[in-house]
Design an enzyme around this catalytic site. Structure first.
Site, short mmCIF file in Angstrom:
data_model
loop_
_atom_site.label_atom_id
_atom_site.label_comp_id
_atom_site.label_asym_id
_atom_site.label_seq_id
_atom_site.Cartn_x
_atom_site.Cartn_y
_atom_site.Cartn_z
N GLY A 115 -74.48 29.81 -21.48
CA GLY A 115 -74.74 28.46 -21.93
C GLY A 115 -73.43 27.71 -21.93
O GLY A 115 -72.37 28.28 -22.24
N GLU A 175 -71.60 25.59 -23.65
CA GLU A 175 -70.61 25.55 -24.73
C GLU A 175 -70.12 26.95 -25.10
O GLU A 175 -68.95 27.13 -25.44
CB GLU A 175 -71.24 24.86 -25.96
CG GLU A 175 -71.77 23.47 -25.66
CD GLU A 175 -73.17 23.45 -25.06
OE1 GLU A 175 -73.67 22.34 -24.78
OE2 GLU A 175 -73.77 24.54 -24.88
N TYR A 219 -85.61 26.74 -16.22
CA TYR A 219 -85.43 26.79 -17.67
C TYR A 219 -86.73 27.16 -18.38
O TYR A 219 -87.81 26.71 -18.00
CB TYR A 219 -84.96 25.45 -18.21
CG TYR A 219 -83.59 25.03 -17.77
CD1 TYR A 219 -82.46 25.74 -18.18
CD2 TYR A 219 -83.40 23.92 -16.95
CE1 TYR A 219 -81.20 25.36 -17.78
CE2 TYR A 219 -82.14 23.52 -16.54
CZ TYR A 219 -81.04 24.25 -16.95
OH TYR A 219 -79.79 23.87 -16.55
N ASP A 220 -86.60 27.95 -19.43
CA ASP A 220 -87.72 28.27 -20.32
C ASP A 220 -87.16 28.25 -21.74
O ASP A 220 -86.83 29.29 -22.31
CB ASP A 220 -88.31 29.65 -19.97
CG ASP A 220 -89.43 30.08 -20.91
OD1 ASP A 220 -90.01 29.19 -21.57
OD2 ASP A 220 -89.70 31.29 -20.99
N THR A 246 -64.41 16.76 -11.86
CA THR A 246 -64.39 17.88 -10.93
C THR A 246 -64.96 17.43 -9.59
O THR A 246 -65.91 16.64 -9.53
CB THR A 246 -65.20 19.07 -11.48
OG1 THR A 246 -66.54 18.64 -11.78
CG2 THR A 246 -64.55 19.63 -12.73
N GLY A 264 -71.45 28.31 -14.34
CA GLY A 264 -70.36 28.33 -15.29
C GLY A 264 -69.05 27.81 -14.73
O GLY A 264 -68.04 27.80 -15.44
N ASP A 268 -67.94 24.78 -16.67
CA ASP A 268 -67.55 25.18 -18.04
C ASP A 268 -66.18 25.85 -18.03
O ASP A 268 -65.38 25.66 -18.95
CB ASP A 268 -68.59 26.13 -18.62
CG ASP A 268 -69.99 25.56 -18.58
OD1 ASP A 268 -70.14 24.35 -18.85
OD2 ASP A 268 -70.93 26.31 -18.27
N ASP A 316 -72.19 34.01 -16.35
CA ASP A 316 -71.74 32.69 -16.80
C ASP A 316 -70.29 32.69 -17.29
O ASP A 316 -69.60 31.68 -17.18
CB ASP A 316 -72.63 32.20 -17.95
CG ASP A 316 -73.77 31.32 -17.47
OD1 ASP A 316 -74.34 31.65 -16.41
OD2 ASP A 316 -74.09 30.32 -18.13
#
Length: 343
Positions: free
Chosen positions: A35, A37, A105-106, A243, A281, A284, A320
């Site tokens: 995820g 964050e 996504y779920d 980016t 990722g 992130d 990730d």
């Protein structure tokens, strides 16, 4: 370093088909966690910062496994709320050549999506923090999560904590009656640092760069204009970083970034990345690298180069999380890109 970084958002179970298989091609799925964050918190911890991750999870064995994984990276999870709701899931199919990667996504009814403003003690959670990071993913879940993100950012500003937002536009998530451009500008006005790509700026802030992305050519002048426009529209920002991914195919991307801190415009080195292992990722890992670089070096150009190098290396790592050290990113910054065996 004793600097403390706190991040807030949803972590999910990541279920991926093996290798480059299509989803359902074989009766096997690889389970990890990820995820936006949480990925940033892991990067910050790996670089030597004190990192804490705040979220809500159900009280079950899956959540315990997730917390154990985060603790393994020295991420502080003491601020994780245990509450009703389920553990969100997302499915990944890794693309190759001209077949793009796919994410499903779920996450409806997940624990964090059922939280309300007031459920987190932000004054306590942000005590001693130097930096607070969120993304545009959490506000995309529902209005309550958008309000929670705003509440957290306001608390951070009251406490004098530096704040950053990665706009992270996800078209598949904005389904509750609000468009990203109706929610994110207000949150962006509560940040000191903004991270984005061109689509993020367009879809969430309504700002565009004139660049021919489809041809793989990114005009530097267009991005200098874009960062300048963002800073003009958001006078609260200290800097904006964008980016720049030039996608030749699913396996072959050019990767770089630019940054404007109102005193100058900087462009990082461009990395040509072949045979990508996992690009999930990647953004992130850039945010985590930028936060570290700004705290460690105090030099925005050097911070940008560190972030670009760190995120380049992430493309070689499955999952990730960016499992690299600051020394490895710095070595790439200094030009060591041969990939020769270290003996």
């Amino acid at each position: 370093m004793n600097k403390k970084v706190v991040t807030f958002g949803e972590i999910m179970i990541r279920l991926k088909s093996p290798g480059f298989e299509r989803l359902g091609q074989s009766p096997i799925l690889e389970m990890t966690f990820g995820g936006g964050e949480a990925n940033v918190a892991v990067s910050a911890a790996n670089f030597g910062l004190n990192a804490a991750f705040v979220t809500a999870l159900p009280d079950n064995d899956l959540a315990e496994a997730c917390l154990g994984e985060l603790r393994r990276f020295n991420v502080d999870v003491s601020g994780v709320r245990r509450s009703k709701g389920r553990f969100g899931v997302y499915y990944v199919e890794t693309g190759s050549n001209q077949r793009p990667s796919k994410v499903i996504y779920d996450r409806d009814g997940s624990a964090i999506s059922l939280c309300q403003p007031g459920d987190f003690d932000w004054d306590n959670l942000l005590d001693g923090a130097d930096w607070f990071h969120v993304t545009g993913i959490t506000p995309a879940l529902n209005q309550a999560c958008a309000d929670l993100t705003r509440e957290a950012l306001l608390a951070a500003r009251r406490k004098g904590v530096k704040t950053s937002i990665d706009l992270n536009y996800r078209a598949k998530l904005w389904k509750y009656g609000k468009k990203a451009c109706e929610v994110m500008p207000e949150l962006a006005r509560l940040a000191d640092v903004l991270v984005a790509n061109e689509e993020d700026c367009q879809k969430t802030l309504g700002l565009e760069a004139t660049a021919d992305v489809e041809s793989g050519k990114l005009a530097d002048a267009a991005y200098a204009g874009l960062t300048s426009l963002v800073l003009k529209e958001y006078p609260n920002l200290d800097l904006v970083a964008v980016t720049l991914r030039e996608s030749r195919s699913a396996d072959h991307n050019d990767w770089s970034a630019c940054l404007d801190d109102r005193r100058g415009y900087y462009r990082s080195r461009r990395y040509e990345i072949h045979d990508i292992v996992d690009r999930d990722g990647g953004g992130d890992s850039f945010s985590g690298g930028l936060i570290y670089g700004l705290l460690q070096y105090g030099d925005p150009h050097k911070a940008l180069e560190f972030a670009a190098a760190a995120s380049c290396l992430k493309h070689s790592i499955p999952g990730d999380f960016n499992r690299i050290t600051a020394a490895e990113a710095e070595k790439l910054m200094q030009g060591s890109a041969s990939g020769r065996v270290l003996r």
